[in-house]
Design an enzyme around this catalytic site. Structure first.
Site, short mmCIF file in Angstrom:
data_model
loop_
_atom_site.label_atom_id
_atom_site.label_comp_id
_atom_site.label_asym_id
_atom_site.label_seq_id
_atom_site.Cartn_x
_atom_site.Cartn_y
_atom_site.Cartn_z
N TYR A 74 -7.11 9.04 56.93
CA TYR A 74 -6.20 9.61 57.93
C TYR A 74 -6.49 11.11 58.13
O TYR A 74 -6.65 11.58 59.26
CB TYR A 74 -4.75 9.39 57.47
CG TYR A 74 -3.69 10.10 58.25
CD1 TYR A 74 -3.30 9.65 59.52
CD2 TYR A 74 -3.04 11.23 57.73
CE1 TYR A 74 -2.31 10.29 60.23
CE2 TYR A 74 -2.04 11.88 58.44
CZ TYR A 74 -1.68 11.41 59.69
OH TYR A 74 -0.70 12.06 60.40
N1 NAP Z 1 4.51 11.20 59.37
C1 NAP Z 1 4.27 12.49 59.22
O1 NAP Z 1 4.82 13.16 58.33
C2 NAP Z 1 3.31 13.17 60.16
C3 NAP Z 1 3.03 14.50 59.96
C4 NAP Z 1 2.23 15.17 60.89
C5 NAP Z 1 1.72 14.49 61.99
N2 NAP Z 1 2.01 13.16 62.16
C6 NAP Z 1 1.47 12.51 63.38
O2 NAP Z 1 2.46 12.56 64.37
C7 NAP Z 1 2.18 11.56 65.37
C8 NAP Z 1 3.45 10.89 65.85
O3 NAP Z 1 4.32 10.60 64.80
P1 NAP Z 1 5.56 9.58 65.04
O4 NAP Z 1 6.40 9.66 63.84
O5 NAP Z 1 6.13 9.76 66.39
O6 NAP Z 1 4.73 8.18 64.99
P2 NAP Z 1 5.13 6.75 65.53
O7 NAP Z 1 6.60 6.61 65.67
O8 NAP Z 1 4.41 5.76 64.65
O9 NAP Z 1 4.52 6.72 67.01
C9 NAP Z 1 3.18 6.47 67.26
C10 NAP Z 1 3.07 5.72 68.58
O10 NAP Z 1 1.69 5.41 68.81
C11 NAP Z 1 1.66 4.15 69.43
N3 NAP Z 1 0.41 3.43 69.33
C12 NAP Z 1 -0.15 2.89 68.21
N4 NAP Z 1 -1.22 2.19 68.54
C13 NAP Z 1 -1.35 2.26 69.89
C14 NAP Z 1 -2.26 1.70 70.82
N5 NAP Z 1 -3.26 0.92 70.43
N6 NAP Z 1 -2.09 1.96 72.12
C15 NAP Z 1 -1.06 2.74 72.55
N7 NAP Z 1 -0.15 3.29 71.72
C16 NAP Z 1 -0.30 3.04 70.40
C17 NAP Z 1 2.71 3.35 68.70
O11 NAP Z 1 3.01 2.22 69.47
P3 NAP Z 1 3.99 1.05 68.95
O12 NAP Z 1 5.37 1.62 69.14
O13 NAP Z 1 3.68 -0.06 69.87
O14 NAP Z 1 3.63 0.81 67.53
C18 NAP Z 1 3.83 4.36 68.58
O15 NAP Z 1 4.70 4.28 69.68
C19 NAP Z 1 1.18 10.61 64.73
O16 NAP Z 1 -0.09 10.84 65.31
C20 NAP Z 1 1.14 11.04 63.27
O17 NAP Z 1 -0.12 10.86 62.70
C21 NAP Z 1 2.79 12.50 61.27
#
Ligand code: NAP
Length: 222
Positions: free
Chosen positions: A131
């Protein structure tokens, strides 16, 4: 008012983002991959656009993007599906979006990336190592794209309500940040195009978001 296209719109940050953008009068097109997500997105005032980053090609995504002025990429595999899916969404999905933005003439590109210190000091799984590797490679791809980019690197995301107050800068201490505040910062970046070609680390902090971003404009004096 800007025309904004959001990839990852049905995600947790994405949902806050499209709702805030629409409430502020922006025209929002919201890419989602599951049919059941369209109703909730439309209810925010956004226009749902059905599409899967693993199925689209650059020309198809460019077609959907045409007419947009800003692209926000906040999609991610979220650790589901292991390393290969992380490479497919956070990696190749971002490369696809960059290619499509260039093809469609959408110059402003905001990417939700990850804080380099995430997981520091812990025993990391192989998936998490991938990741971090993929997130960095995605940053490199965007930074070398010639687009008018901003890479936003939030700390650990939490679901407490946003406070509207952050720390933001090219290098800051690691911390947490409510997803709602990440979305508010993205809205502020849509509305502040002077902040460009910069990597911004973001955590909860003492500064109003507008103030924190004003400091990141070229030539700003602290
Ligand atoms: N977790 C942490 O602490 C953290 C920290 C820093 C940065 N981030 C980053 O922040 C970003 C957003 O976080 P979040 O919490 O909002 O994540 P999230 O709720 O998992 O949202 C990610 C979205 O991406 C969509 N997605 C996945 N595969 C896809 C595909 N093939 N085509 C189109 N859309 C797709 C998902 O769709 P579905 O709804 O259909 O699954 C989901 O709606 C991510 O990139 C993550 O890596 C996370």
């Amino acid at each position: 008012m800007s025309h904004v296209f959001v990839i990852g719109a049905a995600g947790q940050i994405g949902h806050h983002l499209v709702a805030q953008l629409a409430a502020r009068g922006h025209r929002v097109r919201a890419l989602h991959r599951q049919p059941g997500q369209a109703t909730a997105l439309a209810a925010t005032g956004a226009t749902p656009v059905s599409g899967d980053l693993e199925q689209l090609d650059a020309t198809g995504l460019a077609e959907a993007l045409r007419g947009s002025e800003v692209l926000v990429f906040t999609a991610g595999a979220g650790g589901k599906g292991g390393a290969e899916r992380t490479r497919a969404i956070d990696g190749r999905g971002l490369e696809l979006a960059v290619a499509a933005a260039r093809q469609a003439g959408v110059h402003r590109f905001l990417l939700v990336s990850a804080f380099p210190e995430a997981g520091r000091g812990k025993h990391l799984s192989d998936t998490f190592e991938v990741y971090m590797e993929v997130k960095k490679a995605a940053d490199v791809c965007l930074a070398q794209s010639g687009l008018d980019w901003v890479i936003l690197r939030p700390g650990t995301l939490v679901d407490t309500p946003g406070t509207g107050r952050v720390s933001a800068g090219p290098a800051i201490a690691y911390g947490q940040i409510p997803r709602e505040d990440v979305a508010t910062t993205l809205v502020a970046l849509v509305e502040r195009p002077q902040v460009r070609r910069v990597i911004i680390e973001l955590t909860a902090g003492p500064h109003a978001i507008a103030e924190a971003l004003a400091y990141l404009e070229p030539g700003a004096v602290g």
